[in-house]
Design a protein around this motif. Structure first.
Motif, PDB file in Angstrom:
ATOM      1  N   LYS A 153       0.779  -1.291   0.242  1.00 27.66           N
ATOM      2  CA  LYS A 153       0.024  -0.014   0.069  1.00 27.66           C
ATOM      3  C   LYS A 153       0.844   1.288   0.160  1.00 27.66           C
ATOM      4  O   LYS A 153       0.487   2.313  -0.657  1.00 27.66           O
ATOM      5  CB  LYS A 153      -0.971  -0.001   1.238  1.00 27.66           C
ATOM      6  CG  LYS A 153      -2.016   1.111   1.256  1.00 27.66           C
ATOM      7  CD  LYS A 153      -2.984   1.045   0.196  1.00 27.66           C
ATOM      8  CE  LYS A 153      -3.927   2.007   0.185  1.00 27.66           C
ATOM      9  NZ  LYS A 153      -4.857   1.930  -0.758  1.00 27.66           N
ATOM     10  N   PHE A 154       1.989   1.180   0.708  1.00 27.13           N
ATOM     11  CA  PHE A 154       2.840   2.598   0.941  1.00 27.13           C
ATOM     12  C   PHE A 154       4.178   2.228   0.474  1.00 27.13           C
ATOM     13  O   PHE A 154       4.628   1.237   0.745  1.00 27.13           O
ATOM     14  CB  PHE A 154       2.717   2.864   2.468  1.00 27.13           C
ATOM     15  CG  PHE A 154       1.424   3.163   2.876  1.00 27.13           C
ATOM     16  CD1 PHE A 154       0.670   4.242   2.500  1.00 27.13           C
ATOM     17  CD2 PHE A 154       0.638   2.268   4.126  1.00 27.13           C
ATOM     18  CE1 PHE A 154      -0.684   4.512   2.944  1.00 27.13           C
ATOM     19  CE2 PHE A 154      -0.506   2.502   4.271  1.00 27.13           C
ATOM     20  CZ  PHE A 154      -1.384   3.780   3.955  1.00 27.13           C
ATOM     21  N   SER A 155       4.960   3.170  -0.318  1.00 30.14           N
ATOM     22  CA  SER A 155       6.091   3.139  -0.427  1.00 30.14           C
ATOM     23  C   SER A 155       6.991   4.528   0.063  1.00 30.14           C
ATOM     24  O   SER A 155       6.387   5.540  -0.099  1.00 30.14           O
ATOM     25  CB  SER A 155       6.282   3.130  -2.045  1.00 30.14           C
ATOM     26  OG  SER A 155       7.720   3.289  -2.241  1.00 30.14           O
ATOM     27  N   LEU A 156       7.745   4.439   0.908  1.00 28.74           N
ATOM     28  CA  LEU A 156       8.676   5.211   1.553  1.00 28.74           C
ATOM     29  C   LEU A 156      10.037   5.487   0.840  1.00 28.74           C
ATOM     30  O   LEU A 156      10.860   4.268   0.845  1.00 28.74           O
ATOM     31  CB  LEU A 156       8.694   5.033   2.965  1.00 28.74           C
ATOM     32  CG  LEU A 156       7.356   4.962   3.780  1.00 28.74           C
ATOM     33  CD1 LEU A 156       7.645   4.314   5.178  1.00 28.74           C
ATOM     34  CD2 LEU A 156       6.762   6.311   3.870  1.00 28.74           C
ATOM     35  N   LYS A 157      10.414   6.610   0.988  1.00 25.99           N
ATOM     36  CA  LYS A 157      11.883   6.771   0.064  1.00 25.99           C
ATOM     37  C   LYS A 157      12.497   7.940   1.011  1.00 25.99           C
ATOM     38  O   LYS A 157      11.983   8.763   1.256  1.00 25.99           O
ATOM     39  CB  LYS A 157      11.924   7.075  -1.219  1.00 25.99           C
ATOM     40  CG  LYS A 157      11.417   5.692  -2.001  1.00 25.99           C
ATOM     41  CD  LYS A 157      11.463   6.090  -3.561  1.00 25.99           C
ATOM     42  CE  LYS A 157      11.038   4.710  -4.258  1.00 25.99           C
ATOM     43  NZ  LYS A 157      10.764   5.212  -5.659  1.00 25.99           N
ATOM     44  N   ILE A 158      13.943   7.968   0.877  1.00 28.71           N
ATOM     45  CA  ILE A 158      14.679   8.846   1.349  1.00 28.71           C
ATOM     46  C   ILE A 158      15.458   9.426   0.276  1.00 28.71           C
ATOM     47  O   ILE A 158      16.181   8.647  -0.503  1.00 28.71           O
ATOM     48  CB  ILE A 158      15.613   8.629   2.623  1.00 28.71           C
ATOM     49  CG1 ILE A 158      14.690   8.185   3.701  1.00 28.71           C
ATOM     50  CG2 ILE A 158      16.441   9.726   3.022  1.00 28.71           C
ATOM     51  CD1 ILE A 158      15.664   7.596   4.839  1.00 28.71           C
ATOM     52  N   ASN A 159      15.680  10.888   0.190  1.00 27.17           N
ATOM     53  CA  ASN A 159      16.654  11.326  -1.005  1.00 27.17           C
ATOM     54  C   ASN A 159      17.406  12.490  -0.199  1.00 27.17           C
ATOM     55  O   ASN A 159      17.181  13.246   0.350  1.00 27.17           O
ATOM     56  CB  ASN A 159      15.929  12.256  -2.141  1.00 27.17           C
ATOM     57  CG  ASN A 159      17.021  12.547  -3.304  1.00 27.17           C
ATOM     58  OD1 ASN A 159      18.200  12.678  -2.859  1.00 27.17           O
ATOM     59  ND2 ASN A 159      16.471  13.132  -4.096  1.00 27.17           N
ATOM     60  N   LEU A 160      18.798  11.892   0.231  1.00 29.75           N
ATOM     61  CA  LEU A 160      19.710  12.822   1.098  1.00 29.75           C
ATOM     62  C   LEU A 160      20.493  13.624  -0.026  1.00 29.75           C
ATOM     63  O   LEU A 160      21.580  14.197   0.569  1.00 29.75           O
ATOM     64  CB  LEU A 160      20.645  12.151   2.202  1.00 29.75           C
ATOM     65  CG  LEU A 160      19.827  11.062   3.063  1.00 29.75           C
ATOM     66  CD1 LEU A 160      20.745  10.096   3.798  1.00 29.75           C
ATOM     67  CD2 LEU A 160      18.885  11.736   3.638  1.00 29.75           C
ATOM     68  N   GLN A 161      20.543  13.475  -1.170  1.00 25.30           N
ATOM     69  CA  GLN A 161      21.230  14.380  -2.171  1.00 25.30           C
ATOM     70  C   GLN A 161      21.252  15.735  -2.444  1.00 25.30           C
ATOM     71  O   GLN A 161      22.069  16.311  -2.523  1.00 25.30           O
ATOM     72  CB  GLN A 161      21.060  13.600  -3.749  1.00 25.30           C
ATOM     73  CG  GLN A 161      21.323  12.101  -3.680  1.00 25.30           C
ATOM     74  CD  GLN A 161      22.728  11.835  -3.446  1.00 25.30           C
ATOM     75  OE1 GLN A 161      23.672  12.314  -3.718  1.00 25.30           O
ATOM     76  NE2 GLN A 161      22.933  10.800  -2.876  1.00 25.30           N
ATOM     77  N   THR A 200       4.554   7.449  -0.798  1.00 22.67           N
ATOM     78  CA  THR A 200       3.621   7.186  -2.003  1.00 22.67           C
ATOM     79  C   THR A 200       2.494   6.205  -1.700  1.00 22.67           C
ATOM     80  O   THR A 200       2.791   5.110  -1.026  1.00 22.67           O
ATOM     81  CB  THR A 200       4.310   6.637  -3.191  1.00 22.67           C
ATOM     82  OG1 THR A 200       5.297   7.412  -3.832  1.00 22.67           O
ATOM     83  CG2 THR A 200       3.443   6.253  -4.473  1.00 22.67           C
ATOM     84  N   ILE A 201       1.223   6.631  -1.899  1.00 21.51           N
ATOM     85  CA  ILE A 201       0.025   5.790  -1.591  1.00 21.51           C
ATOM     86  C   ILE A 201      -0.274   4.999  -2.907  1.00 21.51           C
ATOM     87  O   ILE A 201      -0.519   5.774  -3.957  1.00 21.51           O
ATOM     88  CB  ILE A 201      -1.038   6.654  -0.944  1.00 21.51           C
ATOM     89  CG1 ILE A 201      -0.686   7.404   0.147  1.00 21.51           C
ATOM     90  CG2 ILE A 201      -2.228   5.716  -0.581  1.00 21.51           C
ATOM     91  CD1 ILE A 201      -1.617   8.507   0.423  1.00 21.51           C
ATOM     92  N   ASN A 202      -0.430   3.704  -2.940  1.00 18.12           N
ATOM     93  CA  ASN A 202      -0.580   2.919  -3.961  1.00 18.12           C
ATOM     94  C   ASN A 202      -1.966   2.439  -3.922  1.00 18.12           C
ATOM     95  O   ASN A 202      -2.515   2.412  -3.036  1.00 18.12           O
ATOM     96  CB  ASN A 202       0.184   1.739  -4.248  1.00 18.12           C
ATOM     97  CG  ASN A 202       1.665   2.247  -4.286  1.00 18.12           C
ATOM     98  OD1 ASN A 202       2.022   2.817  -5.246  1.00 18.12           O
ATOM     99  ND2 ASN A 202       2.420   1.350  -3.368  1.00 18.12           N
ATOM    100  N   ASN A 203      -2.801   2.306  -5.086  1.00 17.31           N
ATOM    101  CA  ASN A 203      -4.111   2.144  -5.259  1.00 17.31           C
ATOM    102  C   ASN A 203      -5.068   2.806  -4.232  1.00 17.31           C
ATOM    103  O   ASN A 203      -5.746   2.207  -3.383  1.00 17.31           O
ATOM    104  CB  ASN A 203      -4.391   0.416  -4.885  1.00 17.31           C
ATOM    105  CG  ASN A 203      -5.723  -0.231  -5.441  1.00 17.31           C
ATOM    106  OD1 ASN A 203      -6.407   0.410  -6.270  1.00 17.31           O
ATOM    107  ND2 ASN A 203      -6.104  -1.234  -4.740  1.00 17.31           N
ATOM    108  N   PHE A 204      -5.101   4.207  -4.457  1.00 19.96           N
ATOM    109  CA  PHE A 204      -5.849   4.851  -3.710  1.00 19.96           C
ATOM    110  C   PHE A 204      -7.406   4.615  -3.414  1.00 19.96           C
ATOM    111  O   PHE A 204      -7.890   4.442  -4.506  1.00 19.96           O
ATOM    112  CB  PHE A 204      -5.691   6.428  -4.014  1.00 19.96           C
ATOM    113  CG  PHE A 204      -6.191   7.286  -2.979  1.00 19.96           C
ATOM    114  CD1 PHE A 204      -5.218   7.955  -1.957  1.00 19.96           C
ATOM    115  CD2 PHE A 204      -7.426   7.688  -2.694  1.00 19.96           C
ATOM    116  CE1 PHE A 204      -5.551   8.896  -0.884  1.00 19.96           C
ATOM    117  CE2 PHE A 204      -7.713   8.647  -1.736  1.00 19.96           C
ATOM    118  CZ  PHE A 204      -6.820   9.205  -1.017  1.00 19.96           C
ATOM    119  N   GLU A 205      -7.700   4.336  -2.309  1.00 20.68           N
ATOM    120  CA  GLU A 205      -9.328   4.028  -2.179  1.00 20.68           C
ATOM    121  C   GLU A 205      -9.939   5.285  -1.196  1.00 20.68           C
ATOM    122  O   GLU A 205      -9.171   5.989  -0.566  1.00 20.68           O
ATOM    123  CB  GLU A 205      -9.233   2.547  -1.325  1.00 20.68           C
ATOM    124  CG  GLU A 205      -8.746   1.584  -2.172  1.00 20.68           C
ATOM    125  CD  GLU A 205      -8.702   0.314  -1.310  1.00 20.68           C
ATOM    126  OE1 GLU A 205      -9.488  -0.129  -0.658  1.00 20.68           O
ATOM    127  OE2 GLU A 205      -7.605  -0.408  -1.609  1.00 20.68           O
TER     128      GLU A 205
END
Length: 132
Positions: free
Chosen positions: A81-89, A99-104
């Motif tokens: 359902k959820f995707s989490l990411k870090i960008n330290l650049q 990111t929320i996938n397949n939003f209901e």
């Protein structure tokens, strides 16, 4: 009398601006890539923080969706359902995304980005779905 009323309006606007600045103190900005989520689509929420932040937690209606720590990465209880990411650049700030996938319909709610530096700080955004 007219000058007095305009001065009161200006004074009120300045007070509101100062309160807004006080509430959003620090380096925390929480945004969405869309105003409304499409049903069964995806939506990404972005939390920009200062480099000194060591942890970011994402919540919906005060329920934890996931947490990111610089030292160990991100984790969520529902990876489909959820995707989490870090960008330290980027220089001067860090970017954390949810990111929320397949939003209901039941994904509608008040989303919160909580950060920890020397104290906890949060920013919120209300996400709802678009009509069909």
């Amino acid at each position: 009398m007219r000058d007095f009323m305009s001065m009161e309006v200006v004074r009120w606007n300045v007070i509101c601006l100062l309160l807004t600045i006080a509430v959003t103190q620090g380096d925390l900005i929480f945004t969405s890539d869309k105003q409304y989520a499409q049903l069964h689509g995806t939506i990404t929420l972005t939390c920009n923080t200062s480099e000194s932040v060591s942890a970011v937690e994402f919540q919906r209606d005060e329920n934890r969706l996931g947490i990111c720590r610089k030292e160990v990465g991100c984790s969520t209880s529902n990876e489909s359902k959820f995707s989490l990411k870090i960008n330290l650049q980027p220089v001067g700030y860090d970017i954390y995304t949810l990111t929320i996938n397949n939003f209901e319909v039941n994904d509608t709610g008040l989303y919160r980005c909580l950060t920890f530096d020397t104290f906890w700080q949060d920013s919120t955004i209300h996400i709802t779905h678009a009509g069909n």
